[in-house]
Motif scaffolding. Structure first.
Motif, PDB file in Angstrom:
ATOM      1  N   UNK A 505     -12.060  10.267  57.979  1.00 34.88           N
ATOM      2  CA  UNK A 505     -12.585  10.268  59.430  1.00 34.88           C
ATOM      3  C   UNK A 505     -11.649  10.427  60.352  1.00 34.88           C
ATOM      4  N   UNK A 506     -10.465  10.471  60.130  1.00 35.73           N
ATOM      5  CA  UNK A 506      -9.440  10.186  61.418  1.00 35.73           C
ATOM      6  C   UNK A 506      -9.251  11.477  62.221  1.00 35.73           C
ATOM      7  N   UNK A 507      -9.506  12.642  61.714  1.00 33.22           N
ATOM      8  CA  UNK A 507      -9.480  13.742  62.369  1.00 33.22           C
ATOM      9  C   UNK A 507     -10.606  13.840  63.335  1.00 33.22           C
ATOM     10  N   UNK A 508     -11.822  13.455  63.052  1.00 36.71           N
ATOM     11  CA  UNK A 508     -13.103  13.359  63.665  1.00 36.71           C
ATOM     12  C   UNK A 508     -12.760  12.085  64.884  1.00 36.71           C
ATOM     13  N   UNK A 509     -12.201  11.173  64.497  1.00 35.76           N
ATOM     14  CA  UNK A 509     -12.127  10.267  65.739  1.00 35.76           C
ATOM     15  C   UNK A 509     -11.127  10.622  66.728  1.00 35.76           C
ATOM     16  N   UNK A 510     -10.033  11.253  66.291  1.00 31.57           N
ATOM     17  CA  UNK A 510      -9.025  11.757  67.012  1.00 31.57           C
ATOM     18  C   UNK A 510      -9.703  12.827  67.911  1.00 31.57           C
ATOM     19  N   UNK A 511     -10.330  13.837  67.649  1.00 29.12           N
ATOM     20  CA  UNK A 511     -11.192  14.812  68.296  1.00 29.12           C
ATOM     21  C   UNK A 511     -12.317  14.358  68.990  1.00 29.12           C
ATOM     22  N   UNK A 512     -12.725  13.129  68.998  1.00 31.11           N
ATOM     23  CA  UNK A 512     -14.066  12.538  69.513  1.00 31.11           C
ATOM     24  C   UNK A 512     -15.195  13.156  69.026  1.00 31.11           C
ATOM     25  N   UNK A 513     -15.073  13.459  67.675  1.00 34.18           N
ATOM     26  CA  UNK A 513     -16.084  14.092  67.134  1.00 34.18           C
ATOM     27  C   UNK A 513     -17.210  13.277  66.293  1.00 34.18           C
ATOM     28  N   UNK A 514     -17.849  12.128  67.028  1.00 31.78           N
ATOM     29  CA  UNK A 514     -18.617  11.275  66.332  1.00 31.78           C
ATOM     30  C   UNK A 514     -20.026  12.049  65.907  1.00 31.78           C
ATOM     31  N   UNK A 515     -20.448  13.081  66.679  1.00 27.16           N
ATOM     32  CA  UNK A 515     -21.359  13.880  66.259  1.00 27.16           C
ATOM     33  C   UNK A 515     -21.064  15.318  65.787  1.00 27.16           C
ATOM     34  N   UNK A 516     -21.868  16.118  65.736  1.00 25.73           N
ATOM     35  CA  UNK A 516     -21.760  17.586  65.380  1.00 25.73           C
ATOM     36  C   UNK A 516     -21.361  18.381  66.569  1.00 25.73           C
ATOM     37  N   UNK A 517     -19.899  19.204  66.610  1.00 31.03           N
ATOM     38  CA  UNK A 517     -19.679  19.931  67.764  1.00 31.03           C
ATOM     39  C   UNK A 517     -18.494  20.943  67.342  1.00 31.03           C
ATOM     40  N   UNK A 518     -17.971  21.488  68.103  1.00 26.60           N
ATOM     41  CA  UNK A 518     -16.984  22.543  67.802  1.00 26.60           C
ATOM     42  C   UNK A 518     -15.751  22.505  68.946  1.00 26.60           C
ATOM     43  N   UNK A 519     -14.584  22.967  68.134  1.00 30.13           N
ATOM     44  CA  UNK A 519     -13.355  23.159  69.205  1.00 30.13           C
ATOM     45  C   UNK A 519     -13.156  24.592  68.957  1.00 30.13           C
TER      46      UNK A 519
END
Length: 549
Positions: A505-519
């Motif tokens: 989950x490190x990439x999710x945390x670095x990108x602020x992605x606690x919930x579903x979203x997109x970049x």
């Protein structure tokens, strides 16, 4: 009609032409010189440029041919010095947290070969004599070495022809700024001294400043001398040839440890300038690199900035020329890169002033006091971060660009703040992640397309994972070569088609992605848009806005 005519085959022009060709545009690149220059000239390749070279597929060869700089030293009277390692900057979030010393002639050879892989070749001995803009393109007049005159029609004209740019002069744009009064001498030589090898040294003295930049080869250095104009008043004029004996005399006068120089490959006198244009675009004509901005070599920024100018513009030209985006997209080139050039001129001018300006008192202060102050600076973590981010060019961002957008609503979940992720206009950081054939995030971004990263969030339902994978597959097939779509799945250890495994989950945390979203990431590796929560209709509208329907 030709899509683009590139004038100038230095690093900026070669980068521009190869990127245009990689994006599928037809182009020619012409160069007035009949043969490549054998001189080393620009030397430092910064971290951001190495990331670009990775995208082009030439970074491993660059690393093999260049020399990594191990440390940075400020050397004072008696040989006392302060040192900082250039290898431990983990906060840069890059695979290349160092400066690579690679002579410009080698960089140009790599880029020339890369350009040739797409078909175009550099047409040498061809000079731009003039041009005129028309409604749908530019008509340029070229004079060949044999005297033949040719008229070429192209949709776009790219001026990458250096400080004496004929394209800039043809536009009538002033090159505003000044010339430093200080006298400068450089020499690529073999250096024998007690200051170690492979490390960058700045040596302030009562007679000026010496910079020593390690080069590939045994004890090879680029020595760069800056002497106050009053001290150099009795020296030879700027056009007089240099002898090794003069370099040895300067070393004896300005370097505080016994030093011997030998085996010269290039020696030159010149003056430094700080100049820039007010506009990077005029109609269908663009300026990039030294044609738009020249400055002191302090920090090794010049060539890197020109390469990144080209990297910023080429994908925009491709989208507009192919009818995927409105022509207004091209206005963002100046909006994004002109502030970078202006900030660079201001930063290098300040750095040059700190290093070389002032009378004898200032020079004595730098020689005796600055090395001791530098040790405190190097021990300060905040100062290290600020300096390394500036020099590496990893801190460049386009937050004020109209291409940098976001739509965030609702509350943060999972103990992760969405705004802690890379904001629109910021470079995507390098991170470990597992996908088919990839182990790092920048490997996922490689290629001339936009990249869509769909985040599942730290907690999700298994059926939703399948829905996101189906969405990624559909969008990628719908947009073809213009889009790569991947689903970043938290807690997954095994990658699959269209899936990136973010096991811890490190990439999710670095990108602020606690919930579903997109970049949505631009082809140059900067965040274009981010959005929470993910709504398919809004996502499709954003893709249509940027890539056409």
């Amino acid at each position: 009609m030709l899509d683009a005519l590139v004038v100038g085959a230095g690093p900026t022009g070669l980068m521009m032409a190869s990127e245009l060709a990689r994006h599928g545009l037809s182009c020619r690149v012409v160069e007035q010189l009949t043969a490549p220059s054998p001189l080393s000239r620009a030397l430092a390749v910064q971290a951001r440029t190495l990331e670009i070279f990775e995208d082009l597929g030439i970074v491993e060869r660059a690393l093999a041919l260049g020399r990594e700089t191990l440390g940075f030293n400020v050397v004072g009277t008696g040989g006392t010095r302060s040192r900082v390692s250039l290898r431990g900057f983990t906060w840069l979030e890059t695979r290349y947290p160092f400066i690579l010393m690679l002579p410009q002639d080698v960089t140009e050879a790599l880029l020339t070969e890369h350009l040739g892989s797409f078909g175009p070749r550099v047409e040498r001995g061809v000079a731009l004599e003039g041009f005129q803009q028309e409604v749908d393109g530019v008509v340029a007049t070229l004079r060949h070495e044999d005297g033949r005159v040719e008229r070429v029609s192209a949709r776009w004209l790219l001026g990458c022809d250096g400080a004496r740019s004929r394209v800039r002069k043809g536009l009538g744009l002033p090159f505003e700024g000044s010339t430093y009064e200080d006298s400068c001498v450089l020499a690529d030589v073999r250096v024998e001294w007690s200051l170690g090898e492979g490390e960058l040294c700045i040596i302030p003295s009562a007679h000026g400043v010496v910079g020593a930049f390690p080069m590939p080869g045994d004890q090879r250095y680029r020595l760069f001398f800056i002497r106050p104009h009053e001290d150099a008043a009795d020296a030879a004029d700027d056009m007089a040839p240099l002898a090794l004996e003069e370099i040895q005399a300067l070393v004896k006068q300005m370097v505080p440890v016994p030093t011997r120089v030998s085996e010269p490959r290039w020696m030159s006198r010149y003056r430094l300038h700080s100049r820039g244009v007010t506009r990077y675009r005029q109609g269908r004509v663009f300026l990039a690199g030294d044609a738009a901005h020249i400055h002191s070599p302090v920090g090794g920024q010049g060539m890197n900035t020109g390469i990144q100018d080209a990297y910023n513009l080429a994908w925009k030209l491709a989208l507009v020329t192919r009818g995927r985006a409105p022509e207004s997209l091209l206005d963002t080139y100046e909006l994004e890169r002109h502030p970078v050039g202006r900030h660079l001129l201001q930063g290098t001018d300040r750095a040059f002033s700190l290093m070389a300006r002032g009378g004898l008192g200032a020079r004595l202060f730098r020689a005796h006091v600055v090395p001791r102050l530098a040790s405190r600076l190097f021990d300060n973590l905040a100062a290290q971060r600020r300096l390394s981010r500036f020099i590496s060019q990893l801190s460049i961002r386009y937050r004020e660009s109209p291409l940098s957008t976001e739509h965030l609503w609702g509350e943060d979940v999972g103990g992760v703040r969405r705004r802690q992720g890379p904001a629109p206009g910021e470079r995507v950081p390098e991170m470990p992640i597992r996908g088919e054939g990839v182990e790092r995030l920048h490997q996922v971004l490689r290629g001339p397309q936009h990249t869509l990263l769909l985040f599942t969030g730290l907690k999700f339902e298994a059926p939703r994972r399948g829905e996101l994978v189906a969405l990624a597959e559909r969008l990628e097939r719908q947009y073809g070569p213009w889009l790569k779509a991947r689903v970043v799945v938290s807690g997954e250890g095994t990658p699959a088609p269209w899936v990136l495994a973010d096991e811890d989950g490190a990439v999710h945390r670095r990108f602020g992605a606690g919930a579903e979203g997109f970049y949505l990431v631009r082809p140059d590796g900067y965040v274009g848009h981010r959005e929470w929560p993910l709504e398919t209709k809004r996502l499709e509208a954003e893709l249509a806005r940027r890539l056409g329907r």
